[in-house]
Enzyme design. Sequence first.
Site, PDB file in Angstrom:
ATOM      1  N   CYS B  98       0.901  -1.145   0.000  1.00  0.00           N
ATOM      2  CA  CYS B  98       0.000   0.000   0.000  1.00  0.00           C
ATOM      3  C   CYS B  98       0.948   1.205   0.000  1.00  0.00           C
ATOM      4  CB  CYS B  98      -0.840  -0.030   1.272  1.00  0.00           C
ATOM      5  SG  CYS B  98      -2.003   1.319   1.346  1.00  0.00           S
ATOM      6  N   LEU B 204      -7.889   9.052  -4.366  1.00  0.00           N
ATOM      7  CA  LEU B 204      -7.161   9.922  -5.299  1.00  0.00           C
ATOM      8  C   LEU B 204      -7.555  11.346  -4.938  1.00  0.00           C
ATOM      9  CD1 LEU B 204      -6.675   9.595  -9.101  1.00  0.00           C
ATOM     10  CD2 LEU B 204      -7.606  11.706  -8.152  1.00  0.00           C
ATOM     11  N   GLY B 375      -2.334  13.516   4.221  1.00  0.00           N
ATOM     12  CA  GLY B 375      -3.140  13.894   5.376  1.00  0.00           C
ATOM     13  C   GLY B 375      -4.400  13.060   5.380  1.00  0.00           C
ATOM     14  N   MET B 377      -8.587  12.944   5.046  1.00  0.00           N
ATOM     15  CA  MET B 377      -9.457  13.658   4.122  1.00  0.00           C
ATOM     16  C   MET B 377      -9.724  15.082   4.661  1.00  0.00           C
ATOM     17  SD  MET B 377     -13.055  12.228   2.720  1.00  0.00           S
ATOM     18  CE  MET B 377     -13.703  12.099   4.374  1.00  0.00           C
ATOM     19  N   SER B 381      -1.505  17.502   3.266  1.00  0.00           N
ATOM     20  CA  SER B 381      -0.496  16.473   3.016  1.00  0.00           C
ATOM     21  C   SER B 381       0.849  17.174   2.958  1.00  0.00           C
ATOM     22  CB  SER B 381      -0.777  15.758   1.690  1.00  0.00           C
ATOM     23  OG  SER B 381      -1.985  15.039   1.769  1.00  0.00           O
ATOM     24  N   HIS B 400       4.062   7.613   8.053  1.00  0.00           N
ATOM     25  CA  HIS B 400       3.406   7.363   6.764  1.00  0.00           C
ATOM     26  C   HIS B 400       2.108   8.145   6.601  1.00  0.00           C
ATOM     27  CE1 HIS B 400       0.321   4.991   8.676  1.00  0.00           C
ATOM     28  NE2 HIS B 400      -0.132   4.498   7.551  1.00  0.00           N
ATOM     29  N   GLY B 401       1.648   8.802   7.659  1.00  0.00           N
ATOM     30  CA  GLY B 401       0.384   9.523   7.520  1.00  0.00           C
ATOM     31  C   GLY B 401      -0.018  10.106   8.845  1.00  0.00           C
TER      32      GLY B 401
END
Lengths: 137, 477
Positions: B98, B204, B375, B377, B381, B400-401
Amino acid sequence: MPVPFIERDHTADILMHVWGTTTEDLFSEAAGALFSIMFPSCKPGDAHQTFTLSADSHEALLGEFLSEILYYAEVECEGYASADVTIDGLTLKARLSGEPYDPAHHAGGTEVKGISRSGMKIEKTKRGYETDILFDV
Amino acid sequence: MIEGIQKAGPFEWEIPVGYTRGMRVPGRFFLSEELMPTLEHGALQQCANMATLPGIEKYALAMPDIHWGYGFPIGGVGAFGMEEGIISPGGVGFDINCGVRLIATPLTVEELGRIQPLLSHLFTKIPTGIGTKSPLKLTDQDLDVMMNEGASWAVNQGYGMACDITRCEEHGSLEGADAAHVSAKARARGRPQCGTLGAGNHFLEIQTVAEIFDPVAADAFGIRDGQVCVMIHCGSRGLGHQICTDHIASLERAAKKYGISLPDPQLACAPLTSPEGEAYFSAMACAANYAWANRQMITHFTREVLAKQFSIDYDEMPLIYDVTHNVAKFEEHMIDGKKKKVCVHRKGATRAFGPGNHDLPPGCEEIGQPVLIPGSMGTSSFVLKGTQTAMEKTFGSTCHGAGRVLSRSQAKKHLDGGEIRDQLGLQGISVKATSNKVIAEEAPDAYKSSSEVVRVVHEAGLSLRVARLEPKGVIKG
């Protein structure tokens, strides 16, 4: 009739506590918990799958059984609503019932990527057999 | 504060040997005081469990987006020596490779105009959500080449440009993939899904560059202020999920065979040099390569839509970079003054190689590796750059986030997808999703602040801020 599984808090994934009066009930209800996550609006219908599995332990068998449902749902494009299970020792026979999955009508479920073995331990209790199941979503 | 952990630096905490039985090394994690209330007992225990595995080097590590997962915690990083070490799908996860990629465009937000029509075109072009299929019909032979070659396979099929490959971690292909270890079931799941986005937290997103922190690095990466970019987040779909499932069963038996005691069955593993360990690695590499090919195909579909709508050329939309979040890989690291080959597991963590290392994209040799941090939703980011500090402290790894703080059931109970869609709309962010439920589950309030997680890795020196991007529109499965 009360649903024989409850969702417990888990930050990353979906943790379900499931119980049944027999191991066969437990497996069937575990499948029901999976269906409630992925296919909340699918009904028993024309789509059927039957399969047989064996494993080294009841926990491994439960993990493989639920994984097999994920496999059939994806390759056959079906959404299931019920599972009949018979278990003889460490061999399981299952029959799934559902309907062809149509994204236009069945959207709203959450995709399950895998059945984690973390924390899965089938225990005999007053109400039969119980376990936690962690669904990776 | 959770008992039993010790402060080891301004943003660094230690889980001492003895926290759980059988720890071979201490655990180390990176967290600010502000994020400390988000730390869960379960995540800490999983970090300690990692430290019990044979051959683990130095520390069982976790990044500031640490949270409770299965096997390793999310945000977990562990390096295992070649002689004593193991490989475990519990350190990789079901969604093998992923990952995230970022594509540049020549457009500004003004040129973008109304975003809803663009989102609708992308949603139609890119199969999204449960039960969607690829427009491509792959044979088993095609799948073999795809699993062997990764992103290059997609480019050779016409899905992208040759220069895209140089902008992927590992050039978009792990060596050592062997399709002989991929089951018929995994193949059956993988064949119809190449070039599909999937569901859940995959997305996306159309973004604009809102802030540049490091102009030199931003220039080297090909990022400029005000530019529209596209971020793609997805993985190896059902093929990767099935490979993980298949090999956990065989590795659980292998762990018994090799006398490895497992604190968690999901940590099923085998020695790196065993037939079972080698089989898992070569199958996992197949899934990693499938994921790179998948993101490459989605990149092409995205370029097709943008080229048609805005009359721009494909070469005006270069790939900035592609990173993997869930993988086990062989890398060389300096350990106690000696260069050593290790198998680095990153589960919800990003490689962040510093300047002067191998496998840096052209023009970034003296800057460091581009690191992409999505980031949640509706939140920012970030693009960061890898550092020498990461090489020294975390086997070249960073976060990673954002990392979840709210379970999906709590999110659905307390948050309303429709209301969130409206609130995001007021902030100028459009969402196109298969259902309102997925919007509630993935709502900004369900995650830690991406800005705070990034502040920790920046202050700790694990990777440094280069640019901040703001979301404008997102499609979700």
